[in-house]
Design a protein around this motif. Structure first.
Motif, PDB file in Angstrom:
ATOM      1  N   ILE A 172      -6.663 -19.509 -17.333  1.00  0.00           N
ATOM      2  CA  ILE A 172      -5.889 -20.708 -17.028  1.00  0.00           C
ATOM      3  C   ILE A 172      -6.747 -21.900 -16.647  1.00  0.00           C
ATOM      4  O   ILE A 172      -6.249 -23.026 -16.569  1.00  0.00           O
ATOM      5  N   SER A 173      -8.037 -21.669 -16.410  1.00  0.00           N
ATOM      6  CA  SER A 173      -8.974 -22.782 -16.156  1.00  0.00           C
ATOM      7  C   SER A 173     -10.375 -22.276 -16.452  1.00  0.00           C
ATOM      8  O   SER A 173     -10.560 -21.143 -16.907  1.00  0.00           O
ATOM      9  N   ALA A 174     -11.361 -23.104 -16.192  1.00  0.00           N
ATOM     10  CA  ALA A 174     -12.736 -22.739 -16.542  1.00  0.00           C
ATOM     11  C   ALA A 174     -13.199 -21.494 -15.802  1.00  0.00           C
ATOM     12  O   ALA A 174     -13.967 -20.696 -16.349  1.00  0.00           O
ATOM     13  N   ASP A 175     -12.743 -21.310 -14.553  1.00  0.00           N
ATOM     14  CA  ASP A 175     -13.223 -20.164 -13.782  1.00  0.00           C
ATOM     15  C   ASP A 175     -12.092 -19.325 -13.193  1.00  0.00           C
ATOM     16  O   ASP A 175     -12.299 -18.564 -12.248  1.00  0.00           O
ATOM     17  N   GLU A 176     -10.864 -19.457 -13.722  1.00  0.00           N
ATOM     18  CA  GLU A 176      -9.741 -18.688 -13.198  1.00  0.00           C
ATOM     19  C   GLU A 176      -9.021 -17.932 -14.321  1.00  0.00           C
ATOM     20  O   GLU A 176      -8.840 -18.463 -15.422  1.00  0.00           O
ATOM     21  N   PHE A 177      -8.627 -16.706 -13.978  1.00  0.00           N
ATOM     22  CA  PHE A 177      -7.860 -15.850 -14.892  1.00  0.00           C
ATOM     23  C   PHE A 177      -6.579 -15.416 -14.182  1.00  0.00           C
ATOM     24  O   PHE A 177      -6.592 -15.137 -12.972  1.00  0.00           O
ATOM     25  N   LEU A 178      -5.488 -15.359 -14.936  1.00  0.00           N
ATOM     26  CA  LEU A 178      -4.200 -14.929 -14.405  1.00  0.00           C
ATOM     27  C   LEU A 178      -3.753 -13.705 -15.190  1.00  0.00           C
ATOM     28  O   LEU A 178      -3.679 -13.735 -16.418  1.00  0.00           O
ATOM     29  N   ILE A 179      -3.448 -12.630 -14.465  1.00  0.00           N
ATOM     30  CA  ILE A 179      -3.067 -11.370 -15.111  1.00  0.00           C
ATOM     31  C   ILE A 179      -1.750 -10.897 -14.502  1.00  0.00           C
ATOM     32  O   ILE A 179      -1.587 -10.876 -13.277  1.00  0.00           O
ATOM     33  N   VAL A 180      -0.824 -10.534 -15.363  1.00  0.00           N
ATOM     34  CA  VAL A 180       0.439  -9.922 -14.961  1.00  0.00           C
ATOM     35  C   VAL A 180       0.367  -8.443 -15.318  1.00  0.00           C
ATOM     36  O   VAL A 180       0.132  -8.085 -16.472  1.00  0.00           O
ATOM     37  N   VAL A 181       0.552  -7.594 -14.312  1.00  0.00           N
ATOM     38  CA  VAL A 181       0.554  -6.149 -14.513  1.00  0.00           C
ATOM     39  C   VAL A 181       1.979  -5.656 -14.269  1.00  0.00           C
ATOM     40  O   VAL A 181       2.457  -5.679 -13.132  1.00  0.00           O
ATOM     41  N   LEU A 220      -4.424 -13.158  -9.520  1.00  0.00           N
ATOM     42  CA  LEU A 220      -5.135 -14.412  -9.787  1.00  0.00           C
ATOM     43  C   LEU A 220      -6.598 -14.202  -9.435  1.00  0.00           C
ATOM     44  O   LEU A 220      -6.932 -13.858  -8.296  1.00  0.00           O
ATOM     45  N   ILE A 221      -7.467 -14.353 -10.427  1.00  0.00           N
ATOM     46  CA  ILE A 221      -8.902 -14.100 -10.249  1.00  0.00           C
ATOM     47  C   ILE A 221      -9.641 -15.426 -10.329  1.00  0.00           C
ATOM     48  O   ILE A 221      -9.498 -16.180 -11.306  1.00  0.00           O
ATOM     49  N   ASN A 222     -10.446 -15.705  -9.308  1.00  0.00           N
ATOM     50  CA  ASN A 222     -11.314 -16.885  -9.305  1.00  0.00           C
ATOM     51  C   ASN A 222     -12.761 -16.427  -9.396  1.00  0.00           C
ATOM     52  O   ASN A 222     -13.220 -15.611  -8.600  1.00  0.00           O
ATOM     53  N   MET A 223     -13.491 -16.948 -10.392  1.00  0.00           N
ATOM     54  CA  MET A 223     -14.904 -16.607 -10.581  1.00  0.00           C
ATOM     55  C   MET A 223     -15.707 -17.897 -10.437  1.00  0.00           C
ATOM     56  O   MET A 223     -16.196 -18.477 -11.400  1.00  0.00           O
ATOM     57  N   SER A 224     -15.805 -18.329  -9.178  1.00  0.00           N
ATOM     58  CA  SER A 224     -16.453 -19.618  -8.904  1.00  0.00           C
ATOM     59  C   SER A 224     -17.934 -19.625  -9.255  1.00  0.00           C
ATOM     60  O   SER A 224     -18.524 -20.691  -9.466  1.00  0.00           O
ATOM     61  N   PHE A 225     -18.526 -18.449  -9.349  1.00  0.00           N
ATOM     62  CA  PHE A 225     -19.955 -18.382  -9.698  1.00  0.00           C
ATOM     63  C   PHE A 225     -20.204 -18.858 -11.126  1.00  0.00           C
ATOM     64  O   PHE A 225     -21.356 -19.142 -11.498  1.00  0.00           O
ATOM     65  N   LEU A 226     -19.162 -18.961 -11.943  1.00  0.00           N
ATOM     66  CA  LEU A 226     -19.356 -19.408 -13.322  1.00  0.00           C
ATOM     67  C   LEU A 226     -19.864 -20.840 -13.393  1.00  0.00           C
ATOM     68  O   LEU A 226     -20.639 -21.185 -14.290  1.00  0.00           O
ATOM     69  N   ASP A 227     -19.430 -21.683 -12.423  1.00  0.00           N
ATOM     70  CA  ASP A 227     -19.901 -23.067 -12.437  1.00  0.00           C
ATOM     71  C   ASP A 227     -21.386 -23.137 -12.123  1.00  0.00           C
ATOM     72  O   ASP A 227     -22.124 -23.945 -12.711  1.00  0.00           O
ATOM     73  N   GLU A 228     -21.831 -22.284 -11.245  1.00  0.00           N
ATOM     74  CA  GLU A 228     -23.265 -22.253 -10.939  1.00  0.00           C
ATOM     75  C   GLU A 228     -24.070 -21.715 -12.126  1.00  0.00           C
ATOM     76  O   GLU A 228     -25.178 -22.172 -12.395  1.00  0.00           O
ATOM     77  N   VAL A 229     -23.511 -20.732 -12.846  1.00  0.00           N
ATOM     78  CA  VAL A 229     -24.167 -20.246 -14.056  1.00  0.00           C
ATOM     79  C   VAL A 229     -24.312 -21.382 -15.063  1.00  0.00           C
ATOM     80  O   VAL A 229     -25.358 -21.525 -15.717  1.00  0.00           O
ATOM     81  N   ARG A 230     -23.260 -22.201 -15.182  1.00  0.00           N
ATOM     82  CA  ARG A 230     -23.335 -23.327 -16.132  1.00  0.00           C
ATOM     83  C   ARG A 230     -24.421 -24.300 -15.734  1.00  0.00           C
ATOM     84  O   ARG A 230     -25.202 -24.784 -16.574  1.00  0.00           O
ATOM     85  N   LEU A 231     -24.505 -24.609 -14.412  1.00  0.00           N
ATOM     86  CA  LEU A 231     -25.518 -25.570 -13.960  1.00  0.00           C
ATOM     87  C   LEU A 231     -26.929 -25.009 -14.107  1.00  0.00           C
ATOM     88  O   LEU A 231     -27.880 -25.765 -14.393  1.00  0.00           O
ATOM     89  N   LYS A 232     -27.068 -23.718 -13.907  1.00  0.00           N
ATOM     90  CA  LYS A 232     -28.416 -23.138 -13.908  1.00  0.00           C
ATOM     91  C   LYS A 232     -28.863 -22.728 -15.309  1.00  0.00           C
ATOM     92  O   LYS A 232     -30.020 -22.915 -15.686  1.00  0.00           O
ATOM     93  N   TYR A 233     -27.932 -22.135 -16.114  1.00  0.00           N
ATOM     94  CA  TYR A 233     -28.323 -21.569 -17.404  1.00  0.00           C
ATOM     95  C   TYR A 233     -27.668 -22.252 -18.606  1.00  0.00           C
ATOM     96  O   TYR A 233     -28.028 -21.957 -19.742  1.00  0.00           O
ATOM     97  N   GLY A 234     -26.667 -23.082 -18.360  1.00  0.00           N
ATOM     98  CA  GLY A 234     -26.043 -23.785 -19.465  1.00  0.00           C
ATOM     99  C   GLY A 234     -24.685 -23.193 -19.844  1.00  0.00           C
ATOM    100  O   GLY A 234     -24.276 -22.128 -19.370  1.00  0.00           O
TER     101      GLY A 234
END
Length: 636
Positions: free
Chosen positions: A311-320, A267-281
């Motif tokens: 699975i959400s705006a800033d989360e990815f789910l990967i099964v290996v 389970l990968i969370n990329m919380s910085f994506l929300d800040e990218v949206r606020l700063k750069y669109g």
């Protein structure tokens, strides 16, 4: 097996020989009749000439001198000899030489000896008798010469005709060969350019029919594929990343957990994506997401055990899936770190990876909850990654497992529980087996034992012992199904052993492999399919539909049946999801591949598929125990 071309050539040759055997004797008979008539005419004519010459001698010399006439006839005279008998003397002259002909020709009796007689009356000599005998050797010789000439002409005619017929046959058969190859390609849904139409009427109509069928089938298959792609994209794909969405992957986690192979959930969370949206669109955020998804798809194409989703705006789910998971997890962390660095948001936000090793006793809710727990720890960690659990078995514990498993495999105390697959009329099609083995006096399910079997490299021995024990089952007509794990399919010694067992006696067995194994090692599965088909056994694919983007394998593998992944029938489906299933079912029906619904929970779900062309289904939880007639020791 003799080819059609050789059959036709043989028939033409036999027909020509029979024709020659009929024509040659008929020609000999007609020729002998004609020469027989010539023999009489020519001999009579020659005899009359000799008689006339003798009459002339008497008028001129008042005597007969037959010897004086001997040099007059040539060597091809139709008379063999002439004899002149007077009261006081006899004269005889052999006129023509004999001719050399084969003995069987001379003994055939085609030409009879003819004698010609005449009386010469003169006062001085009295009555004189002239006798001439026909020359049969001349006509035998003529008959043989002409017959051999006819035979030579027939032989030349046969060779020329044979060559012409062969050229014609080869031309027609080349057209038929192209039509047969096109039809064979169509059976495997391989489409090529239209056939060139031959000149002959029948083959031309056949070529037109093949071209028409090909174009219609191509249109239908392309239509099915477009429908599947469109529905799959609309229902199960995230528009920005082009990865599957939450609805797709969550439904498949339960199926993945039931498989015997290992693996991890990331389970990968990329919380910085929300800040990218606020700063750069939104565009900048979507660009990072798209690039990260492209890296995941690149890993997915090289490692077929991947299942990835946004699975959400800033989360990815990967099964290996599989045993080798460290390198893929490291690659995912590297790609997430690169995306974080490319975002240029500083240290105000971060990312993290929560990794949970597969545990066969968990369900989807538990493993997702543990992934969330691991992710929260990873977000606070400077390494940006946290493994929820890493199994680390002690050497003594491993040795204990080895001894217990070897003892259980040696004794072969298996218990077989079946769950029948039935058709819509209620008749049983096959029996799915839930298998347990007695270990230290307690039965343990095969799925619980599989991690230890793989770790200790005892998978092949376990499968051999299990199948041997199954040969003692009291079965009537319904076959039982064995799922073959990856280790056995890729083990040449196991495949050789299985061939020897199945060749020795016919059992009510069928075999299955997972869809992931087909995609991971297609050559091994294709070889297994060929061997089982030659021995008269069926091969199926379970977990069908997990990898929707890679379903082309059904056209080249041509399994006898597939079992739909339980995620498709776990809950009532939406109308668009049912339409996607209907399209897949129609495609399988076109390929003449049976389809079974696996693990149907209730009648409500089953009724949604009532209008679709499936062949059977298995209800969840309906089991019937099968006992061995007597427990015997099974030697390895």
């Amino acid at each position: 097996m003799m080819t059609l071309f050789r059959q036709l050539v043989l028939r033409v040759a036999i027909t020509g020989i029979i024709g020659a055997l009929i024509l040659l004797p008929l020609s000999g008979y007609l020729l002998s009749e004609r020469l027989q008539q010539q023999q009489i005419e020519q001999a009579q004519e020659h005899f009359n000439w000799i008689k006339q010459q003798l009459d002339n001698q008497w008028r001129d010399q008042q005597k007969y001198d037959l010897l004086a006439l001997a040099r007059l006839p040539d060597t091809i005279s139709p008379l063999a000899s002439v004899r002149l008998t007077a009261p006081s003397s006899t004269q005889q002259v052999d006129i023509a030489d004999s001719y050399s002909v084969p003995t069987f020709v001379a003994a055939s009796g085609l030409f009879d000896l003819k004698d010609f007689r005449a009386s010469l009356q003169h006062q001085q000599n009295g009555q004189t008798i002239l006798v001439a005998t026909s020359n049969t050797s001349k006509f035998y010789w003529q008959w043989w010469q002409r017959l051999t000439g006819v035979a030579a002409i027939l032989a030349i005619w046969m060779v020329v005709s044979f060559v012409c017929v062969l050229v014609g046959i080869r031309g027609h058969l080349s057209v038929l060969s192209k039509i047969a190859k096109t039809a064979q390609d169509l059976s495997h849904l391989k489409f090529s350019s239209p056939l060139p139409l031959p000149k002959s009427g029948e083959l031309r109509r056949l070529g037109q029919a093949i071209n028409t069928m090909s174009s219609k089938l191509r249109f239908e298959v392309e239509g099915y594929n477009k429908q599947v792609d469109g529905l799959k994209h609309a229902l199960l794909t995230d528009q920005v990343s082009s990865l599957p969405n939450r609805a797709y992957i969550v439904e498949r986690i339960d199926s993945w957990l039931k498989e015997a192979d290992g693996g991890v959930l990331v389970l990968i969370n990329m919380s910085f994506l929300d800040e990218v949206r606020l700063k750069y669109g939104f565009a900048a955020r979507d660009d990072i997401v798209s690039k990260f998804a492209a890296h995941i798809r690149a890993l997915d194409s090289s490692l077929l055990g991947f299942l990835a989703a946004r699975i959400s705006a800033d989360e990815f789910l990967i099964v290996v899936a599989g045993d080798a998971v460290e390198d893929p997890v490291a690659a995912l962390q590297q790609r997430a770190q690169q995306a974080y660095e490319d975002s240029n948001v500083g240290l105000s936000s971060s990312y993290g990876l929560g990794v949970v090793p597969k545990d066969l006793q968990r369900n989807a809710e538990e493993i997702l909850a543990q992934a969330d727990t691991a992710l929260m720890t990873a977000m606070q960690s400077p390494d940006h990654i946290h493994w929820y659990q890493q199994p680390d078995e002690a050497p003594m514990f491993r040795q204990q497992w080895r001894e217990a498993l070897l003892s259980g495999i040696e004794q072969g105390k298996f218990r077989f529980n079946s769950n029948p697959v039935i058709d819509q009329g209620g008749d049983r099609i096959q029996l799915d087996l839930d298998i347990s083995l007695e270990i230290n006096g307690k039965p343990m399910l095969e799925s619980d034992l599989m991690p230890y079997l793989k770790m200790l490299r005892l998978t092949t021995e376990f499968e051999q012992s299990k199948i041997r024990a199954a040969t003692q089952l009291v079965l009537q007509y319904t076959p039982v199904v064995f799922g073959l794990p990856q280790q056995t399919v890729e083990d040449p010694s196991f495949i050789s052993w299985l061939q020897q067992l199945l060749r020795h006696q016919q059992y009510h067995f069928q075999f299955e492999v997972t869809e992931r194994l087909v995609l991971t090692n297609p050559s091994a599965v294709k070889s297994l399919r060929s061997e089982l088909k030659n021995l008269g056994y069926k091969l199926g694919v379970n977990r069908f539909g997990v990898h929707l983007a890679d379903l082309d394998y059904v056209s080249w593998l041509r399994p006898d049946y597939v079992k739909l992944d339980p995620a498709f029938v776990a809950t009532p489906q939406s109308e668009m999801q049912l339409q996607m299933c209907r399209t897949m079912f129609n495609t399988l029906q076109t390929l003449n591949i049976a389809l079974y619904l696996d693990d149907v929970p209730n009648d409500e779900v089953l009724s949604q598929f009532s209008s679709m062309p499936y062949n059977g289904f298995k209800r969840r939880g309906e089991q019937m125990e099968i006992l061995l007639p007597e427990v015997k020791q099974v030697n390895r």
